[in-house]
Each structure stands twice: as structure tokens, then as C-alpha cells.
Design an enzyme around this catalytic site. Structure first.
Site, PDB file in Angstrom:
ATOM      1  CE  LYS A 114      -4.360  -1.800   1.550  1.00 53.41           C
ATOM      2  NZ  LYS A 114      -5.536  -1.658   2.389  1.00 53.41           N
ATOM      3  CE  LYS A 197      -6.029  -7.263  -1.408  1.00 50.79           C
ATOM      4  NZ  LYS A 197      -6.718  -7.031  -0.181  1.00 50.79           N
ATOM      5  CE  LYS A 200     -13.109  -2.741   1.117  1.00 48.96           C
ATOM      6  NZ  LYS A 200     -11.952  -2.581   1.979  1.00 48.96           N
TER       7      LYS A 200
HETATM    8  N1  AQP Z   1      -9.761 -10.404  -3.268  1.00 49.97           N
HETATM    9  C1  AQP Z   1     -10.156 -10.925  -2.118  1.00 49.97           C
HETATM   10  N2  AQP Z   1     -10.516 -12.226  -2.045  1.00 49.97           N
HETATM   11  C2  AQP Z   1     -10.924 -12.762  -0.866  1.00 49.97           C
HETATM   12  N3  AQP Z   1     -11.026 -12.047   0.275  1.00 49.97           N
HETATM   13  C3  AQP Z   1     -10.689 -10.747   0.237  1.00 49.97           C
HETATM   14  N4  AQP Z   1     -10.667  -9.775   1.163  1.00 49.97           N
HETATM   15  C4  AQP Z   1     -10.238  -8.625   0.612  1.00 49.97           C
HETATM   16  N5  AQP Z   1      -9.972  -8.819  -0.676  1.00 49.97           N
HETATM   17  C5  AQP Z   1     -10.239 -10.121  -0.944  1.00 49.97           C
HETATM   18  C6  AQP Z   1     -11.079  -9.966   2.545  1.00 49.97           C
HETATM   19  O1  AQP Z   1     -12.102  -9.025   2.822  1.00 49.97           O
HETATM   20  C7  AQP Z   1     -12.013  -8.626   4.173  1.00 49.97           C
HETATM   21  C8  AQP Z   1     -12.050  -7.127   4.297  1.00 49.97           C
HETATM   22  O2  AQP Z   1     -10.935  -6.508   3.806  1.00 49.97           O
HETATM   23  P1  AQP Z   1     -10.559  -5.026   4.259  1.00 49.97           P
HETATM   24  O3  AQP Z   1     -11.579  -4.066   3.881  1.00 49.97           O
HETATM   25  O4  AQP Z   1     -10.245  -5.003   5.692  1.00 49.97           O
HETATM   26  O5  AQP Z   1      -9.272  -4.689   3.481  1.00 49.97           O
HETATM   27  P2  AQP Z   1      -8.383  -5.437   2.481  1.00 49.97           P
HETATM   28  O6  AQP Z   1      -8.085  -6.810   2.937  1.00 49.97           O
HETATM   29  O7  AQP Z   1      -7.219  -4.568   2.257  1.00 49.97           O
HETATM   30  O8  AQP Z   1      -9.375  -5.527   1.252  1.00 49.97           O
HETATM   31  P3  AQP Z   1      -9.485  -4.815  -0.133  1.00 49.97           P
HETATM   32  O9  AQP Z   1     -10.871  -5.044  -0.589  1.00 49.97           O
HETATM   33  O10 AQP Z   1      -8.446  -5.219  -1.077  1.00 49.97           O
HETATM   34  O11 AQP Z   1      -9.325  -3.304   0.169  1.00 49.97           O
HETATM   35  P4  AQP Z   1      -8.201  -2.300  -0.194  1.00 49.97           P
HETATM   36  O12 AQP Z   1      -8.146  -2.208  -1.657  1.00 49.97           O
HETATM   37  O13 AQP Z   1      -8.694  -1.076   0.477  1.00 49.97           O
HETATM   38  O14 AQP Z   1      -6.946  -2.872   0.377  1.00 49.97           O
HETATM   39  C9  AQP Z   1     -10.749  -9.254   4.751  1.00 49.97           C
HETATM   40  O15 AQP Z   1     -11.098 -10.421   5.466  1.00 49.97           O
HETATM   41  C10 AQP Z   1      -9.969  -9.621   3.529  1.00 49.97           C
HETATM   42  O16 AQP Z   1      -9.104 -10.709   3.742  1.00 49.97           O
END
Ligand code: AQP
Length: 329
Positions: A114, A197, A200
Site C-alpha cells: 500500500k 487480488k 477495492k
Molecule cells: N480479493 C479478495 N478475495 C478474498 N477475500 C478478500 N478480502 C479482501 N480482498 C479479498 C477480505 O475481505 C475482508 C475485508 O478486507 P478489508 O476491507 O479489511 O481490506 P483489504 O483486505 O485490504 O481488502 P481490499 O478489498 O483489497 O481493500 P483495499 O483495496 O482497500 O486494500 C478481509 O477479510 C480480507 O481478507
């Protein structure tokens, strides 16, 4: 015997996508009968990268509404906003000061990924410290199991390390949590890049299917999703793009990946993609309808009572922690 406890959360940043649903929320719904469940909207994590205050407020309510529409039952599970329970910040500071080491933190891959976007120099201290706040979230509630997607496993490992270190120094205080990662949905990959992955914060909206996408957007995004060379619909590691789409299909249709392969024997990618798009739409349409039926007021009522219940548990733990580290209560 009382039920074991699970805790998990999602950041109200960006648009929740089907990766968040399949990797996390779907499992929470399935686990809530078996476990005493606490689900948090982690707004304090979200501000570790820039957020528009008005959008953050809207997204915070939206995430809670998503939990409810997905089937988290507030009569059974606690749902609350992280910043409503001040113990999260307090425990983070104590863990920062007495257990977390720079050596632990420098290994965290999410920070490396990040912070790359704007350069480490410009990354906030909060982003670097995110895993300690997350450890605090988990440890405050004597959580036995943390259901997460694969990308969060390293952070749960850190929570385990910090709990053990604290217990060793101050005596048995924290439960050392396990993680729960369900094989099938553990990492849904980007539609535009099956090597990374689904995220968001991805630059392109063609990376993800948002839980808010309409049917036309879903069809367009799936049509544009990258595929591998070849013709057959097969679930194989050397076809990562197809493997990812088959995973999404299987999880949303509640069938095995082998059944998806069988269903499409002799068919082409185009047929498979059309059918996948309709499977996603068939999931999203009733989901979005349920969301539209839950008012802001209903969401806030759930969140207020959740914060009260979570706050009571957390406060009790904080008293114990403060006493152990030498604060006057
Ligand atoms: N691609 C994914 N596949 C499966 N699980 C996923 N998670 C995130 N992306 C995937 C799971 O969703 C939960 C919430 O995640 P978060 O909002 O705490 O942040 P993150 O893991 O950093 O998810 P994002 O969606 O990718 O957000 P950004 O882009 O903001 O970093 C967690 O349980 C995560 O494992």
C-alpha cells in the site's frame, strides 16, 4: 459449554466487491450459528489512507447495511463501528509500546504494497501501524477465531505474536487467536489481472465486481475479464484467469468447481462468461433489494446497541490490561 468467539471486520473504504463477500462475509454468515460473533466496521483502519469525511460516513453505514443484507443477524451477532469503542485505540497504543517491535512491523507485506502507491516517505504512521490496531481489535474480545481472506493472515499471525509476548511478560491475559481461511474464496483475483487480488482500491473498475454494480455493469465487466489461452473450461493452475472465474461461479452457485467444469464440457469461454454474468446478477439483484429495504435508522439502531455490547466486553479487558501494565485504575 459456551460458544467460542469470532471477530472480524471490513474497512469502509471504496466499494465492497464480491472478493470481500466471498472471502469474508459469506463465511461469517455461515459461522454465526456456531460461534458467538462480533463484526466490526473498521473506520479507524480506513483513515490510514486519505478519506473524504462525508463519503467515509456514508460508507460506514453502507458496510453495516451490507452485513445485514448478507444475512448477519443482529439478534445473534454483534455489529458495531470501531471508533464507537475507544478501547481499540487504547489497546493499540499499549501494544505499540510494550509488545510490537519494529522488526515485526517491517515484515508486513500489506504496508509494503500500500505504501508503494505514494512512496514510503509519504505513507502515514497509521498505515504502518495498521496491523497493531488490528491485533488490538482481535485481542480485546478474547477472540478464538478470526475469519478472513488470505491477504489478512499475516496480520492475524502478528496478533498471535503480540498476545503471546504480552502473556509471557505480564501473565495470561489474551487468548491467542487462530485464523479461519476458507480454501475456495480465500483470494478472489482481479478480473483484469489474475495475478493480483481483487481490490477495492484498484485503479480500474474492471478489476472488481462491486456489490453495488447493476446488471449491465456486471455483464460488461465479465465480458471484458481477461481469460487464458485455449478453449476448454478447466480449473487448472496454469489457467489462473479461468480458475478465478470458475471459483466465483462455484461459490455464488453453491456448487463445486468440478461441477462447474462438468457443466461447461464442450462449451466455449463466451458461453461460460454469459452464464457466469447471469449467476452474479442472480445473486446481486435480491441482495441489493434487501439492502434498499434497510433504512439508515435501522442500521444505526443495530450499530448503537452493538457498540454498547462490544464496549462492555472491551472495557473489561482494558481494565485487566491497564492494571497489568501498571496504570492506576
Ligand atoms: N480479493 C479478495 N478475495 C478474498 N477475500 C478478500 N478480502 C479482501 N480482498 C479479498 C477480505 O475481505 C475482508 C475485508 O478486507 P478489508 O476491507 O479489511 O481490506 P483489504 O483486505 O485490504 O481488502 P481490499 O478489498 O483489497 O481493500 P483495499 O483495496 O482497500 O486494500 C478481509 O477479510 C480480507 O481478507
Amino acid at each position: 459449554m459456551s460458544k467460542q468467539r469470532i471477530f472480524s471486520g471490513i474497512q469502509p473504504s471504496g466499494n465492497l466487491h464480491i472478493g470481500n463477500y466471498l472471502g469474508a462475509i459469506k463465511n461469517w454468515v455461515a459461522l454465526q450459528d456456531q460461534y458467538e460473533s462480533i463484526f466490526c466496521v473498521v473506520d479507524m483502519h480506513a483513515i490510514t489512507v486519505p478519506q473524504d469525511p462525508e463519503i467515509l460516513r456514508k460508507k460506514t453505514i453502507e458496510i453495516a447495511r451490507i452485513y445485514l443484507a448478507a444475512g448477519i443477524d443482529p439478534a445473534q451477532s454483534t455489529i458495531f463501528i470501531q471508533s464507537h469503542v475507544k478501547a481499540h485505540a487504547e489497546l493499540c497504543w499499549i501494544l505499540n509500546s510494550v509488545t510490537a517491535r519494529m522488526g515485526d512491523m517491517e515484515k508486513m507485506t500489506q504496508f509494503k504494497d500500500k505504501s508503494q502507491k505514494e512512496g514510503t516517505e509519504r505513507a502515514t504512521v497509521g498505515l504502518f501501524d495498521y496491523p497493531v490496531l488490528m491485533a488490538g481489535d482481535i485481542l480485546l474480545y478474547d477472540t478464538q477465531t478470526v475469519p478472513v481472506g488470505q491477504d489478512q493472515v499475516q496480520h492475524v499471525e502478528l496478533a498471535r505474536t503480540l498476545a503471546r509476548r504480552f502473556n509471557k511478560r505480564f501473565g495470561e491475559t489474551f487468548v491467542v487467536p487462530e485464523y479461519f481461511v476458507k480454501e475456495e474464496g480465500k483470494m478472489i483475483m482481479g478480473l483484469d489481472n489474475p495475478e493480483k487480488k481483487m481490490s477495492k482500491s484498484a485503479a480500474s473498475e474492471y478489476n472488481y465486481i462491486s456489490l453495488m454494480d447493476n446488471a449491465d455493469d456486471v455483464r460488461k465487466k465479465i465480458r471484458k475479464a481477461v481469460t487464458d489461452s485455449g478453449e476448454e473450461i478447466v480449473y487448472r493452475d496454469d489457467k489462473p484467469a479461468l480458475k478465478n472465474l470458475i471459483n466465483i461461479y462455484a461459490l455464488l452457485a453453491n456448487i463445486s468447481t468440478q461441477d462447474v467444469e462438468k457443466k461447461f464440457v464442450g462449451k466455449r469461454y463466451g458461453d461460460f462468461k454469459n452464464d457466469l454474468a447471469e449467476t452474479v446478477v442472480a445473486f446481486l439483484v435480491p441482495f441489493q433489494k434487501r439492502m434498499s429495504e434497510i433504512s439508515d435508522e435501522d442500521v444505526l439502531t443495530v450499530l448503537r446497541s452493538g457498540a454498547k455490547r462490544a464496549g462492555e466486553i472491551a472495557e473489561k479487558k482494558m481494565q485487566e490490561v491497564k492494571e497489568k501494565v501498571g496504570f492506576i485504575i
